[in-house]
Design an enzyme around this catalytic site. Structure first.
Site, PDB file in Angstrom:
ATOM      1  N   THR A  90       0.982  -1.263   0.047  1.00  0.00           N
ATOM      2  CA  THR A  90      -0.004   0.016   0.122  1.00  0.00           C
ATOM      3  C   THR A  90       0.844   1.043  -0.132  1.00  0.00           C
ATOM      4  O   THR A  90       1.932   1.222   0.627  1.00  0.00           O
ATOM      5  CB  THR A  90      -1.054   0.013   1.244  1.00  0.00           C
ATOM      6  OG1 THR A  90       0.018  -0.457   2.467  1.00  0.00           O
ATOM      7  CG2 THR A  90      -1.851  -0.863   1.008  1.00  0.00           C
ATOM      8  N   SER A 118       5.695  -1.197  -0.824  1.00  0.00           N
ATOM      9  CA  SER A 118       5.300  -0.545  -1.996  1.00  0.00           C
ATOM     10  C   SER A 118       6.278  -0.017  -2.899  1.00  0.00           C
ATOM     11  O   SER A 118       7.196   0.901  -2.335  1.00  0.00           O
ATOM     12  CB  SER A 118       3.986   0.097  -1.762  1.00  0.00           C
ATOM     13  OG  SER A 118       3.596   0.888  -2.964  1.00  0.00           O
ATOM     14  N   TYR A 142       6.236  -2.379 -10.092  1.00  0.00           N
ATOM     15  CA  TYR A 142       5.697  -2.087 -11.282  1.00  0.00           C
ATOM     16  C   TYR A 142       6.640  -1.787 -12.529  1.00  0.00           C
ATOM     17  O   TYR A 142       7.929  -1.820 -12.196  1.00  0.00           O
ATOM     18  CB  TYR A 142       4.958  -0.375 -11.342  1.00  0.00           C
ATOM     19  CG  TYR A 142       3.755  -0.469 -10.667  1.00  0.00           C
ATOM     20  CD1 TYR A 142       2.596  -1.105 -10.961  1.00  0.00           C
ATOM     21  CD2 TYR A 142       3.895   0.083  -9.352  1.00  0.00           C
ATOM     22  CE1 TYR A 142       1.503  -1.048 -10.113  1.00  0.00           C
ATOM     23  CE2 TYR A 142       2.815   0.470  -8.549  1.00  0.00           C
ATOM     24  CZ  TYR A 142       1.469  -0.416  -8.778  1.00  0.00           C
ATOM     25  OH  TYR A 142       0.537  -0.121  -8.030  1.00  0.00           O
ATOM     26  N   THR A 168       2.860  -6.319  -9.900  1.00  0.00           N
ATOM     27  CA  THR A 168       1.661  -6.035 -10.027  1.00  0.00           C
ATOM     28  C   THR A 168       1.137  -5.735 -11.394  1.00  0.00           C
ATOM     29  O   THR A 168       1.901  -4.926 -11.998  1.00  0.00           O
ATOM     30  CB  THR A 168       1.397  -4.790  -9.140  1.00  0.00           C
ATOM     31  OG1 THR A 168       1.623  -5.112  -7.614  1.00  0.00           O
ATOM     32  CG2 THR A 168      -0.192  -4.252  -9.280  1.00  0.00           C
ATOM     33  N   LYS A 239       0.819 -10.549  -8.872  1.00  0.00           N
ATOM     34  CA  LYS A 239      -0.139  -9.958  -7.918  1.00  0.00           C
ATOM     35  C   LYS A 239      -1.173  -9.396  -8.958  1.00  0.00           C
ATOM     36  O   LYS A 239      -0.853  -8.528  -9.685  1.00  0.00           O
ATOM     37  CB  LYS A 239       0.202  -8.867  -7.050  1.00  0.00           C
ATOM     38  CG  LYS A 239      -0.925  -8.231  -6.393  1.00  0.00           C
ATOM     39  CD  LYS A 239      -0.234  -7.100  -5.397  1.00  0.00           C
ATOM     40  CE  LYS A 239      -1.363  -6.374  -4.515  1.00  0.00           C
ATOM     41  NZ  LYS A 239      -2.149  -5.550  -5.197  1.00  0.00           N
ATOM     42  N   HIS A 263      -6.765  -5.557  -6.486  1.00  0.00           N
ATOM     43  CA  HIS A 263      -6.140  -4.145  -6.204  1.00  0.00           C
ATOM     44  C   HIS A 263      -7.175  -3.473  -5.159  1.00  0.00           C
ATOM     45  O   HIS A 263      -7.164  -2.010  -5.284  1.00  0.00           O
ATOM     46  CB  HIS A 263      -5.899  -3.428  -7.332  1.00  0.00           C
ATOM     47  CG  HIS A 263      -4.769  -2.507  -7.518  1.00  0.00           C
ATOM     48  ND1 HIS A 263      -3.489  -2.856  -7.941  1.00  0.00           N
ATOM     49  CD2 HIS A 263      -4.462  -1.634  -6.730  1.00  0.00           C
ATOM     50  CE1 HIS A 263      -2.683  -1.826  -7.722  1.00  0.00           C
ATOM     51  NE2 HIS A 263      -3.226  -1.041  -6.987  1.00  0.00           N
TER      52      HIS A 263
END
Length: 368
Positions: A90, A118, A142, A168, A239, A263
């Site tokens: 998060t 994150s 990412y 992700t 994820k 998400h």
């Protein structure tokens, strides 16, 4: 439940369940910050269904099983953790508490569970490791248009001792979160996405959640899994998978785990609740890789239901932030401890002495 908070200092409140922390956070965070954390995409149907789906699942408890001794320990990716609840990735923890991710890292280290850091942290990966040097951590990644950015992050976290990469995959574009648009949400000037400190200094133009807009790469595809495998030895966990077809592709591409996730309902509105998507993915994977789930976990019996449906571990997002807002590191520890205690109690009341005894026979499937 805490019903009257007038004149009661936060240290004197008895926090009994996770919704107590939610109420406290809603009361004490600024509207823009609360809206950012609470946001779902569009009409928030999927966000809300993440919670409702757990309430639709019923348990089939077994009795007279001698539950005088119970053991909540499990393993993820071969590492033992004290109970099957970790912290989901998060962003922007410093919005909730001045120490931010450093406090979260200390809390998860203290309870010996997994913290997925994150990319969008308001503390750097180095600061997080320094604060909790013995913590068990994965890093959420990412893929950016500039692959070098992603590659540099991978090498940084691998060198720092992070134990897995959590790729992700459900954000080729950012979902439409209406209140963030209405509030014109931006990080306050004293905060930044610390992992990219200095990287985008020359860039002018619109920002999206602390970094320049259009930085994420919408062309990301399965071939990027192979690219990641070529630059790191870390296990890769994907994820954002919600279908058996993508679960099968994940196994075929040699990843080490799947987090079944929508998400937190922040991306595609109208998709399934994570827990509803879990069984078909578990059935497809057939134990070849580990499967985890996030989204909507609020009680220990939710954890039990997820494990009964085949999850190896669950991850919580918003409740960790509520704990931070309440009392920083201590608040996150309380949230985790309450979940641990509730999980242990639900296990015992269902006739399970350890995590290995939890299976799908515990779940009553609705006739509807």
């Amino acid at each position: 439940m805490v019903s009257n908070r007038e004149g009661v200092c936060c240290g004197d409140m008895q926090m009994v369940c996770l919704t107590d922390f939610e109420e406290y956070a809603k009361e004490h965070l600024s509207k823009a910050t609360w809206d950012y954390y609470a946001a779902g995409a569009d009409e928030c149907c999927t966000r809300d269904d993440n919670l409702l789906a757990y309430k639709r699942i019923r348990l089939r408890p077994r009795i007279l099983r001698d539950v005088s001794v119970s053991d909540t320990r499990t393993t993820v990716q071969g590492t033992e953790i004290s109970f099957p609840v970790g912290i989901a990735p998060t962003a922007f923890h410093c919005l909730a508490w001045h120490e931010g991710e450093v406090a979260t890292a200390r809390a998860t280290e203290a309870l010996n569970t997994c913290y997925i850091t994150s990319t969008y942290s308001t503390c750097s990966v180095e600061e997080i490791v320094a604060a909790a040097p013995n913590g068990y951590r994965w890093f959420q990644l990412y893929v950016y248009r500039d692959r070098k950015l992603s590659e540099q992050m991978v090498h940084r976290v691998e060198a720092l001792g992070y134990k897995a990469l959590v790729l992700t995959v459900d954000v080729p574009y950012t979902g439409k979160r209406r209140n963030d648009i209405r509030n014109q949400f931006k990080l306050p000037p004293h905060l930044k996405v610390k992992n990219f400190d200095g990287v985008f200094q020359e860039t002018a133009g619109p920002e999206e959640y602390g970094i320049p807009a259009n930085t994420l790469d919408p062309s990301i595809s399965w071939k990027d899994v192979y690219w990641l495998q070529s630059i790191t030895r870390l296990p890769i966990i994907i994820k954002g998978i919600l279908t058996k077809e993508d679960a099968e592709l994940a196994v075929e591409h040699g990843v080490q785990g799947i987090i079944v996730s929508n998400h937190g309902g922040r991306q595609l509105d109208g998709g399934p609740a994570s827990i509803d998507a879990l069984p078909e993915i578990v059935d497809t994977v057939q134990g070849r890789i580990e499967v985890y789930v996030d989204g909507g976990i609020r009680t220990g019996s939710d954890v039990l239901k997820a494990l009964a449906l085949g999850a190896k571990c669950v991850f919580i997002g918003r409740p960790a932030v509520w704990g931070l807002a309440y009392k920083g590191e201590e608040g996150v520890r309380e949230v985790l401890q309450i979940l641990n205690d509730e999980f242990r109690l639900s296990m015992a009341l269902s006739g399970c002495r350890n995590v290995a005894e939890i299976n799908r026979n515990l779940i009553q499937f609705s006739k509807l």
